[in-house]
Design an enzyme around this catalytic site. Sequence first.
Site, PDB file in Angstrom:
ATOM      1  N   GLY A 326       0.819  -1.185   0.000  1.00 41.34           N
ATOM      2  CA  GLY A 326       0.000   0.000   0.000  1.00 41.34           C
ATOM      3  C   GLY A 326       0.865   1.252   0.000  1.00 41.34           C
ATOM      4  O   GLY A 326       1.990   1.256  -0.520  1.00 41.34           O
ATOM      5  N   SER A 327       0.375   2.265   0.641  1.00 42.70           N
ATOM      6  CA  SER A 327       1.045   3.571   0.580  1.00 42.70           C
ATOM      7  C   SER A 327       2.401   3.591   1.273  1.00 42.70           C
ATOM      8  O   SER A 327       3.177   4.529   1.091  1.00 42.70           O
ATOM      9  CB  SER A 327       0.157   4.635   1.215  1.00 42.70           C
ATOM     10  OG  SER A 327      -1.071   4.667   0.528  1.00 42.70           O
ATOM     11  N   THR A 328       2.683   2.568   2.077  1.00 39.91           N
ATOM     12  CA  THR A 328       3.992   2.577   2.730  1.00 39.91           C
ATOM     13  C   THR A 328       5.106   2.516   1.686  1.00 39.91           C
ATOM     14  O   THR A 328       6.222   2.966   1.912  1.00 39.91           O
ATOM     15  CB  THR A 328       4.158   1.376   3.685  1.00 39.91           C
ATOM     16  OG1 THR A 328       4.015   0.163   2.936  1.00 39.91           O
ATOM     17  CG2 THR A 328       3.121   1.410   4.794  1.00 39.91           C
ATOM     18  N   LYS A 330       5.243   4.216  -0.927  1.00 45.12           N
ATOM     19  CA  LYS A 330       5.448   5.529  -1.543  1.00 45.12           C
ATOM     20  C   LYS A 330       6.777   6.138  -1.116  1.00 45.12           C
ATOM     21  O   LYS A 330       7.378   6.923  -1.853  1.00 45.12           O
ATOM     22  CB  LYS A 330       4.288   6.467  -1.173  1.00 45.12           C
ATOM     23  CG  LYS A 330       2.991   6.094  -1.885  1.00 45.12           C
ATOM     24  CD  LYS A 330       1.824   6.925  -1.387  1.00 45.12           C
ATOM     25  CE  LYS A 330       0.535   6.519  -2.115  1.00 45.12           C
ATOM     26  NZ  LYS A 330      -0.662   7.091  -1.462  1.00 45.12           N
TER      27      LYS A 330
END
Lengths: 641, 374
Positions: A326-328, A330
Amino acid sequence: MAFNGGTMNRDTDRYRTLTRRVLVLGSIKLGLLSTLVARLYYLQVVESARYTMLADENRISLRLVAPSRGLIVDRLGVALAVNQQNYRVVLVQERVRDIEGTLTLLTQIVPLSDTDRRRILREMQRKRRFVPVTVKENLSWDQVAQIETNTPDLPGVSIEVGEIRNYPYGEATAHILGYVGAVAVSEVQGDPVLSLPGFRIGKTGIEKYWEKELRGVAGTSQLEVNAVGRVIRELSRDEGQPGHEVTLTLDLALQQFTQKRLADEQSACAVVMDVHTGGIYTMASNPSYDPNRFSTGINAEVWEELLSNPNAPLTNKTTGSLYSPGSTLKTVVALAALESGVIGAHHTVVCPGYMDLGDHRFHCWKRGGHGTVDMSDALRQSCDTYFYDLARRMSIDRIAEMCHRFGLGETLGLDLPGERSGLVPSRLWKQATYGVPWQQGETLVAAIGQGYVLTTPLQLAVMCARLVNGGYAVKPHLVKQIRQGVAEQTVWPEIGVDKANLDMVVQGMNLVVNHPHGTAYKARITEPGFEMGGKTGTSQVRRISMAERSTGVIKNEDLPWRERDHALFIGFAPVDAPRYAVAAVVEHGGGGSAVAAPIVRDILEECQRRNPARSSPNAEAGASPGAGSGSPGEVGRPKST
Amino acid sequence: MIAFDRTDQSIFGRWWWTVDRWMLAALAVLVGYGIILIMAASPAVAERIGLDTYHFVEHHLAMLVPSLLLMIAISLLTPRGVRRVALGVFLVALALTAATMVIGVEIKGARRWIHLPGLSIQPSEFLKPAFAVVAAWMFSLQRTSPGFPGNLAAILLYILVVGLLIKQPDLGMACVVSVVWFCQFFLAGLNIGFVVIFIGLGCVGLVGAYHLLPHVHSRIDRFLDPASGDTYQVTRSMEAFANGGLLGTGPGQGTVKMQLPDAHADFIFAVSGEELGLLWTLLLVALFGFIVLRGFSRLLKDSNLFVLLAAAGLLVQFGMQAFINMSSSLHLLPAKGMTLPFVSYGGSSLIALGFGMGMVLALTRRRFGLGDRQ
């Protein structure tokens, strides 16, 4: 006369011949006897020494003595895996007059099932009458006492003491320590001690990975036996060498805290590691199981239940379960973009809530969009559009390369079995696996940590650690020390990324938690000096259809549990001199900011309170958090807001 | 000992002063030695096969008594009496041996035994000494009664006896009988050319047996190359000797009897080697040597050809049997089922031994001018 004389001569001749021939026969007989004597002398004097040795082998029987298994202790020396005395009641056939009666008497003290009884009788038939047969193992102290007091009524029954592995903290350490079990046929190789009845070896976890160190060296007992194998006495005994004590980097109190904290969730896991040494302080996975049940031999029902539980209690989720980051992710994508130079430090993107690529529209999680965002804003608010934009400027291979440098997509060499490598997709991989070329849209999905990308929570923790430790390729490990010479590695090579770029990403992670508009602001640590940084992640488990999107995405709490998003959070603390990195995943927990971040906050608060990095006797003082500017973590020192 | 007056003219008195008391003493020691070994070795064997612990000891003693009585009784006879008894026994034993072909009991592939109620006997055991005496008689007749074809008769009888033994088959005994017969012929003055021819024939016979009889073949192969087959017994036996060493483990302390099925019979010598040690075992060998050589030395003084040939034959037989048994235990000869005279357990063979040695004692008695020349 002549005739007579002739007869005389003939008689004399014959007598001489006869005498000669008797002497010949006598000599032959003497010769034969001499052969016998020579042979006897050879066997009984010359060969005797050699045969004495051979004969001794017949008389002396060498038995192996199982070595004591090495203890496993946490970083402070708290014993996590110990050997307990295992009392078992044994029965020697030849001293028992009435076996059935004795067993019935015993049943009043020790419950024996019909299966037990059948096994005992079968073993008795197979073994010699003087060999003890185990009736029941793992007796309680009360049972031992009762049997001992009743010995007059139980001839031939006695108590023997063996060792059994015990894990005092049971479920809290199950996934790390693993458990021991009987040796499988396929495992009986090399070491003769493995064929000892009742010998147990590590089946999983530290017990398995460090089996050779923990096992020790078998001792021997020289027994004098008679011709039928009955032991007469013990001639000598060598206890062997007990297994080595294995010291873990684990901090038991923090481990227990974390395990308890996770217990509220149906299925969750968290790992805490030292960003400089790579030592793992905590590795918790919920639900767990009681490893002590394996030591005594687990029964089929319990085993079935553990296997069929959908929340996989037997799996160490931190290394054995794969999640979309997920966004981790990014954080690494941002770094990849900065490093490759496709964007400058002040690159901005306008987020209208989506991005169109070809005929496909990629949505940001925030329907209305974030407006104009720079990298710091994008990380803080986890703006998907910003990262779509970065992805459009880069190839997937560039992202993949950065992911690999931060420990994703490969096993990290953790000293624990069952580590999975996850997946970082690339053009080559797609072509090789699916036979079709990579689509640019897939790069966009990968940039927000969805799609093909799969990581273990441990990999996320390592990624976080490498981001905040100044760009060192730290690797995780659980064993601190085994014996002189086998200690943890604490010095790591540099990854080779620009410190300024790294700084930007870490600053973004700081704001995620400590900026009022950060996605994890609610989960911030307010205690001065303990502040954390981090990155939320929410990984979609299901696909959101066009139709659903047009009518409004269904809220997580309205979905069945199995279809809810996974909540992720990677965090580190203290924010101005990072020492601890944490990754937590709550399966189907919903949003990372709402569910995972508070867990990480609690863990990091507790962690800093305990400060295992400093409380460890061997920790380098200079590297301790809060020790000041001497810390190697020169990066990641943004001013907290 | 029993004291007889020199002038005692009773049958026992005369016997006592004429019999070879040294040989008698040697035989007595041998029998005593045997009793000790049987007591040491046989309980283990008896227990293993589920018999009463002292089964073999009791049976051995029970057989020793008639055997020794028979020996004394026979030794009272004059040479002529010996000849008569031997002739009678020879005829009966020959008939019974022939009968084993029909009514014999097959044990381990050979028909050697006849079961009588309460007793089973091996008639060839009696045939063996009786034939030695009868053959001696024939050889001596050749000399003493010109015109009588004694040598031819001896040859024909030999062929008959050995033929029967090979038919059983009992090759070991056939060998012993052949060697004894040949020694007697040799002593009787066989032309040296024939000596060579007979030795040659003997070799041909052995080679023939090796190639024609499978069990002989395998035994000799195992002897020459222990790796080629099961040499369990001989290996255990040699270990026993080595284990015993100079002084032995002490009576009853050995282990070979736990492992060898024939520890009380064919392999009793190994038990002696293990439990009594080299020194006592050498004494046993010396006893056998003494009995045979002592007999020979007595014969040299005797002028009666029949007496000489008969006694020499019986002594060679006795010595050979002992030698073959001991050599088998020591792996000097291929394993051959033959008992150690007076030492091994072995029912009816003890009686036959008493009969044979009784004749030896009778023939080696001193005779004063009573030389019963023919």
